[in-house]
Each structure stands twice: as structure tokens, then as C-alpha cells.
Design a protein around this motif. Structure first.
Motif, PDB file in Angstrom:
ATOM      1  N   TYR A   1       0.841  -1.206   0.000  1.00 16.11           N
ATOM      2  CA  TYR A   1       0.000   0.000   0.000  1.00 16.11           C
ATOM      3  C   TYR A   1       0.872   1.251   0.000  1.00 16.11           C
ATOM      4  N   LEU A   2       1.892   1.252   0.850  1.00 16.67           N
ATOM      5  CA  LEU A   2       2.783   2.402   0.925  1.00 16.67           C
ATOM      6  C   LEU A   2       3.576   2.558  -0.378  1.00 16.67           C
ATOM      7  N   GLY A   3       4.121   1.446  -0.856  1.00 18.18           N
ATOM      8  CA  GLY A   3       4.915   1.513  -2.073  1.00 18.18           C
ATOM      9  C   GLY A   3       4.125   1.971  -3.281  1.00 18.18           C
ATOM     10  N   GLU A   4       2.900   1.482  -3.422  1.00 24.39           N
ATOM     11  CA  GLU A   4       2.062   1.844  -4.565  1.00 24.39           C
ATOM     12  C   GLU A   4       1.666   3.309  -4.547  1.00 24.39           C
ATOM     13  N   ARG A   5       1.654   3.909  -3.374  1.00 25.29           N
ATOM     14  CA  ARG A   5       1.278   5.326  -3.256  1.00 25.29           C
ATOM     15  C   ARG A   5       2.487   6.254  -3.189  1.00 25.29           C
ATOM     16  N   GLY A   6       3.643   5.697  -3.495  1.00 21.84           N
ATOM     17  CA  GLY A   6       4.832   6.524  -3.566  1.00 21.84           C
ATOM     18  C   GLY A   6       5.376   6.967  -2.232  1.00 21.84           C
ATOM     19  N   ILE A   7       4.951   6.303  -1.149  1.00 22.56           N
ATOM     20  CA  ILE A   7       5.461   6.651   0.178  1.00 22.56           C
ATOM     21  C   ILE A   7       6.715   5.824   0.396  1.00 22.56           C
ATOM     22  N   VAL A   8       7.797   6.321  -0.188  1.00 23.32           N
ATOM     23  CA  VAL A   8       9.077   5.617  -0.229  1.00 23.32           C
ATOM     24  C   VAL A   8      10.176   6.579   0.224  1.00 23.32           C
ATOM     25  N   PRO A   9      11.319   6.057   0.665  1.00 19.18           N
ATOM     26  CA  PRO A   9      12.413   6.952   1.064  1.00 19.18           C
ATOM     27  C   PRO A   9      12.770   7.951  -0.031  1.00 19.18           C
ATOM     28  N   GLY A  10      12.869   9.214   0.374  1.00 15.19           N
ATOM     29  CA  GLY A  10      13.197  10.283  -0.566  1.00 15.19           C
ATOM     30  C   GLY A  10      11.998  11.037  -1.096  1.00 15.19           C
ATOM     31  N   ALA A  11      10.789  10.469  -0.934  1.00 20.22           N
ATOM     32  CA  ALA A  11       9.581  11.138  -1.433  1.00 20.22           C
ATOM     33  C   ALA A  11       9.225  12.317  -0.531  1.00 20.22           C
ATOM     34  N   ARG A  12       8.761  13.395  -1.156  1.00 24.88           N
ATOM     35  CA  ARG A  12       8.409  14.604  -0.412  1.00 24.88           C
ATOM     36  C   ARG A  12       6.888  14.798  -0.433  1.00 24.88           C
ATOM     37  N   PHE A  13       6.334  15.130   0.731  1.00 31.52           N
ATOM     38  CA  PHE A  13       4.889  15.339   0.874  1.00 31.52           C
ATOM     39  C   PHE A  13       4.620  16.592   1.692  1.00 31.52           C
ATOM     40  N   LEU A  14       3.445  17.136   1.483  1.00 25.08           N
ATOM     41  CA  LEU A  14       2.916  18.187   2.336  1.00 25.08           C
ATOM     42  C   LEU A  14       1.803  17.578   3.175  1.00 25.08           C
ATOM     43  N   VAL A  15       1.896  17.735   4.496  1.00 31.30           N
ATOM     44  CA  VAL A  15       0.831  17.267   5.377  1.00 31.30           C
ATOM     45  C   VAL A  15      -0.273  18.324   5.353  1.00 31.30           C
ATOM     46  N   LYS A  16      -1.388  17.982   4.727  1.00 30.86           N
ATOM     47  CA  LYS A  16      -2.480  18.950   4.535  1.00 30.86           C
ATOM     48  C   LYS A  16      -3.409  19.022   5.736  1.00 30.86           C
ATOM     49  N   ASP A  17      -3.715  17.855   6.309  1.00 32.54           N
ATOM     50  CA  ASP A  17      -4.693  17.840   7.402  1.00 32.54           C
ATOM     51  C   ASP A  17      -4.442  16.623   8.275  1.00 32.54           C
ATOM     52  N   LYS A  18      -4.906  16.712   9.522  1.00 31.88           N
ATOM     53  CA  LYS A  18      -4.759  15.620  10.473  1.00 31.88           C
ATOM     54  C   LYS A  18      -6.032  15.527  11.289  1.00 31.88           C
TER      55      LYS A  18
END
Length: 220
Positions: free
Chosen positions: A171-188
């Protein structure tokens, strides 16, 4: 499920220690998916053979002998994962399963040649350090689940604990949540899916318990 070898127990203790957990028999049984009596029996063997010791609080510790063997198995596993994902293009979860099957048969000669061919990588595909290719420094623990909205982050590593759940790893890999990937945390919002992330204009939602297995660093 096939029976676990004694080196599987040593590897499990090594991993749990690196994840900052207190290793007791009950946690080891949970991690390996075996009964408490099975763990107790194996711990007696490991103590007898000088691989582990129990302190006064019943916390399990690797001896120097146990740590050497555990580090060797972790090293082989993570090198194999690198090879299986980079050269054979297997997905994360399949590579993890195949590496576990192959690691005990990997000779020191082939291990070293594989390491050279891979360029002596510092980490496995999930960002966890490969023993012998750098110091055994405990990774910094900055779970994505603790990051405030409005913060940009780069993924450092995926917890080894996530590898025990193959669908989660994919699930993580398919969504690009991999080392080096950059994200913006929009909401929690714990009551509405957990974390909302954004990458390149696309949104990804993660449950907070899943986000806790993703370790990140904040960036400007």
C-alpha cells in the motif's frame, strides 16, 4: 506457517531493539506470531548457547555473539531486498518474502559479491540501514503521525514493523510513500481517515497507525 529457526528469533530481537521497543517474551511472541510457550522454549535454548540474556526485568538482550549473528542475517536480508527490487523489479512485499527464503542459503562469498554489484548500499529499499555498510546508528524516530498540518516532509524510512504486514507494505509503495519522497501534510483528523497528504497535486490518506510506521524529516 513454517516453524521459525533460532536465527529468526535473534533477527526479531535485533529489529525490535532498532525500533526502540522493549523486547520481552510477550512482544517477541506477538512479532513472530507464535505462542508464549514456544518463545519460552526457544529463549532457554538461546540463553544456554550464549546468544541472549535476560535482565532483572525480564527484558531480552542480545549478547555480542547473538548480535553478530543477527546483524549478519539482517544484512543478507536487506541486501537481497535491494537486489530483488532493483534488478528483478519485485514489489516490496514479495521481495521481503523472497529475501527471507533466500537469506539462510546466501554464502559469505556471494553476499560480498552481491554487495559490490549493488554499490555497497547504505540502506534497504525501505530506508533501514544495512549492517556493515555503515555504523549501527539508531535511526531518528520522527513518525509521520506526529507531524503538524502545513508541514513539508521527506520520507527517511519505513519501519521494519511494516514489513510484517505485506498488504501495508505494498500500500505504501504503490502510493509513492518511499524513502526520498516529499509530501505536504495537509490535514490531520483521527476521526476522518487520519492524515491527508499531498504530492504533486495528488492526495493520499493514511490512517494514523500506518503513518506511525513512516519516519520522516521536516523540510522548508
Amino acid at each position: 506457517m513454517p516453524a521459525h529457526r533460532f536465527d529468526d528469533y535473534l533477527t526479531a530481537i535485533y529489529i525490535l531493539e532498532d525500533e526502540g521497543e522493549t523486547v520481552i517474551a510477550a512482544r517477541l511472541a506477538e512479532f513472530l506470531g507464535v505462542s508464549a510457550p514456544t518463545v519460552s522454549q526457544m529463549l532457554r535454548r538461546l540463553q544456554r548457547d550464549g546468544y541472549v540474556r535476560l535482565d532483572r526485568d525480564r527484558v531480552i538482550r542480545l549478547t555480542a555473539k547473538g548480535e553478530r549473528l543477527a546483524a549478519s542475517m539482517v544484512r543478507k536480508h536487506r541486501l537481497l531486498e535491494r537486489w530483488l527490487t532493483e534488478f528483478l523489479q519485485l514489489d516490496w512485499a514479495t521481495a521481503d518474502e523472497e529475501a527471507h527464503r533466500l537469506q539462510s542459503a546466501l554464502s559469505d562469498v556471494v553476499e560480498e559479491r552481491l554487495n559490490e554489484r549493488l554499490g555497497r548500499p547504505a540502506t534497504c529499499p525501505h530506508g533501514n540501514p544495512i549492517p556493515g555498510n555503515g555504523p549501527r546508528a539508531r535511526p531518528l524516530f520522527h513518525p509521520l503521525s506526529e507531524v503538524r498540518p502545513g508541514t513539508s516532509v521527506v520520507v527517511d524510512r519505513i519501519s521494519e514493523l511494516a514489513e510484517e504486514v505485506s498488504p501495508l507494505l505494498n500500500y505504501l509503495g504503490e502510493r509513492g510513500i518511499v524513502p526520498g519522497a516529499r509530501f505536504l501534510v495537509k490535514d490531520k483528523n483521527p476521526h476522518a481517515g487520519g492524515l491527508l497528504l499531498e504530492k504533486d497535486g495528488e492526495s493520499v490518506t493514511l490512517a494514523l497507525d500506518t503513518a506511525a510506521m513512516v519516519h520522516v524529516r521536516e523540510v522548508p
